[in-house]
Design an enzyme around this catalytic site. Structure first.
Site, PDB file in Angstrom:
ATOM      1  N   HIS A 179       0.850  -1.187   0.000  1.00  0.00           N
ATOM      2  CA  HIS A 179       0.000   0.000   0.000  1.00  0.00           C
ATOM      3  C   HIS A 179       0.895   1.249   0.000  1.00  0.00           C
ATOM      4  O   HIS A 179       1.434   1.650   1.021  1.00  0.00           O
ATOM      5  CB  HIS A 179      -0.895  -0.011   1.238  1.00  0.00           C
ATOM      6  CG  HIS A 179      -2.037   0.964   1.200  1.00  0.00           C
ATOM      7  ND1 HIS A 179      -2.101   2.027   0.324  1.00  0.00           N
ATOM      8  CD2 HIS A 179      -3.173   1.049   1.951  1.00  0.00           C
ATOM      9  CE1 HIS A 179      -3.211   2.712   0.536  1.00  0.00           C
ATOM     10  NE2 HIS A 179      -3.879   2.127   1.513  1.00  0.00           N
ATOM     11  N   HIS A 182      -2.697   7.078  -0.947  1.00  0.00           N
ATOM     12  CA  HIS A 182      -3.692   7.731  -0.088  1.00  0.00           C
ATOM     13  C   HIS A 182      -3.136   8.486   1.122  1.00  0.00           C
ATOM     14  O   HIS A 182      -3.838   8.692   2.105  1.00  0.00           O
ATOM     15  CB  HIS A 182      -4.740   6.710   0.388  1.00  0.00           C
ATOM     16  CG  HIS A 182      -5.390   5.959  -0.730  1.00  0.00           C
ATOM     17  ND1 HIS A 182      -6.060   4.782  -0.553  1.00  0.00           N
ATOM     18  CD2 HIS A 182      -5.449   6.222  -2.054  1.00  0.00           C
ATOM     19  CE1 HIS A 182      -6.502   4.349  -1.725  1.00  0.00           C
ATOM     20  NE2 HIS A 182      -6.139   5.208  -2.651  1.00  0.00           N
ATOM     21  N   TYR A 184      -0.686   7.560   3.169  1.00  0.00           N
ATOM     22  CA  TYR A 184      -0.120   6.752   4.235  1.00  0.00           C
ATOM     23  C   TYR A 184       1.409   6.713   4.100  1.00  0.00           C
ATOM     24  O   TYR A 184       1.986   7.442   3.303  1.00  0.00           O
ATOM     25  CB  TYR A 184      -0.761   5.364   4.232  1.00  0.00           C
ATOM     26  CG  TYR A 184      -2.249   5.423   4.524  1.00  0.00           C
ATOM     27  CD1 TYR A 184      -2.707   5.899   5.755  1.00  0.00           C
ATOM     28  CD2 TYR A 184      -3.185   5.072   3.564  1.00  0.00           C
ATOM     29  CE1 TYR A 184      -4.072   5.989   6.018  1.00  0.00           C
ATOM     30  CE2 TYR A 184      -4.552   5.167   3.829  1.00  0.00           C
ATOM     31  CZ  TYR A 184      -4.989   5.632   5.054  1.00  0.00           C
ATOM     32  OH  TYR A 184      -6.332   5.742   5.316  1.00  0.00           O
TER      33      TYR A 184
END
Length: 375
Positions: A179, A182, A184
């Site tokens: 990931h 977004h 993060y």
């Protein structure tokens, strides 16, 4: 808007094609988008989570990307109900998820996650752990209660991603997704707004990719050569929807090239509306540009099957059904390779089966109440 009468057989033809991601053959072009659900007390996915994913695989989803699951670093998360991808009980729970998805005919990868400076001081599951990030800055540019990462912090997090990936292969998953989107942790390094470092991990776009590329390389080294490594990224951030990593295709190429070279087998280009062009002068979306610039297989995503932004769902608003003819057009010309479906599939576990069999009249509008259950 509904699908045209010609769409039923066309949907099956275009979406039903298998696709190869390194050593993995995904049976069709439909993926389940990662969606945080918070139904795993203690970070342990239980029988309800097993059934949740298996239902969607049984109904024709080719590739499931799990909800974000925290890697084994104490600063990685902010909830004790979000699943973790470390610990004996947690991994035992995930092994059952993978087994059930395979039994239902699907393939599955966990999304490995570290939230970085999004974390608040005192948050579970490890309240004493500080938030960490490239420069100790939140997405809004303010200083949080955390700290800029040291060399040891960087090594610890890189190691946590590699260990999680090794665990995924060991317990039967088909690949992993990192990931990097977004706002993060990994995205905090990629974006100039949160990365103010003056060492080798900050500065120009290529330097800002160093942390992401080192995570990918460590994961790649830890797993088998044929084991797929996906990387999810976005321009937008939580609470900064107009933020951009790259203003031009050239800037995007500078960011993606080192990450691809580190060992990414496929990218997952996250947008809020898949039909919007990414740069002036072309109708390619972010996924289309990603494939053009890297040559890697790419997953597209963003309000598939629905007319309305997902953010409104968290504000209690529903969304009507929208046809997928434009999506089929883009897949047919190989603008991207898979499409990840979020809210439509969360609302209706049978979404893929209905689309693949042309039962568009049975598709349901999104009801925000679906966010409160694990159906």
């Amino acid at each position: 808007m509904t699908a045209t009468p010609a769409a039923p057989s066309r949907a099956a033809e275009i979406l039903g094609r298998p696709v190869q991601l390194n050593g993995l053959t995904v049976p069709n072009r439909i993926a389940m988008a990662p969606m945080t659900r918070m139904f795993s007390p203690g970070g342990i996915p239980g029988a309800d989570v097993v059934s949740y994913y298996a239902r969607r695989a049984a109904a024709g989803v080719g590739l499931i990307v799990t909800e974000g699951t925290y890697v084994g670093h104490e600063s990685a998360g902010q909830s004790d109900r979000v699943p973790r991808f470390h610990g004996e009980e947690q991994l035992a729970g995930w092994a059952k998820v993978a087994e059930a998805v395979h039994a239902a005919g699907g393939t599955i990868v966990p999304q490995l996650w570290h939230i970085g400076m999004v974390r608040e001081q005192g948050d579970p599951p490890f309240p004493q752990a500080p938030a960490v990030g490239p420069s100790g800055l939140r997405v809004d540019g303010t200083e949080g209660t955390g700290k800029a990462m040291t060399r040891r912090d960087l090594d610890d997090v890189i190691g946590a991603f590699a260990e999680a990936a090794a665990a995924a292969e060991r317990i039967g998953f088909d690949g992993v997704e990192i990931h990097g989107a977004h706002g993060y942790l990994i995205d905090q390094f990629l974006w100039a707004g949160t990365n103010r470092r003056t060492d080798a991990y900050g500065g120009d776009p290529v330097a800002r990719t160093k942390f992401a590329a080192e995570i990918v390389a460590a994961v790649r080294e830890t797993v088998s050569p044929e084991f797929p490594v996906l990387f999810r990224y976005s321009q937008w951030k939580q609470d900064a929807y107009d933020a951009r990593l790259a203003e031009t295709p050239e800037e995007l190429e500078a960011i993606l090239t080192p990450i691809a070279a580190a060992g990414v087998d496929a990218f997952h280009a996250s947008t809020r509306r898949y039909w919007l062009p990414e740069f002036d002068g072309s109708d390619l979306n972010l996924a289309g540009w990603t494939k053009k610039l890297t040559g890697r297989p790419v997953v597209s995503v963003g309000s598939v099957g629905l007319d309305g932004d997902f953010i409104k769902g968290f504000q209690g608003e529903g969304s009507p059904v929208k046809g997928i003819d434009e999506l089929l057009d883009r897949l047919e010309r190989d603008e991207f390779d898979l499409v990840a479906v979020g809210r439509a599939l969360l609302q209706d576990p049978q979404w893929a089966a209905k689309v693949l069999s042309g039962r568009f009249d049975e598709l349901k509008p999104f009801d925000a109440a679906a966010l409160r259950t694990l159906s």
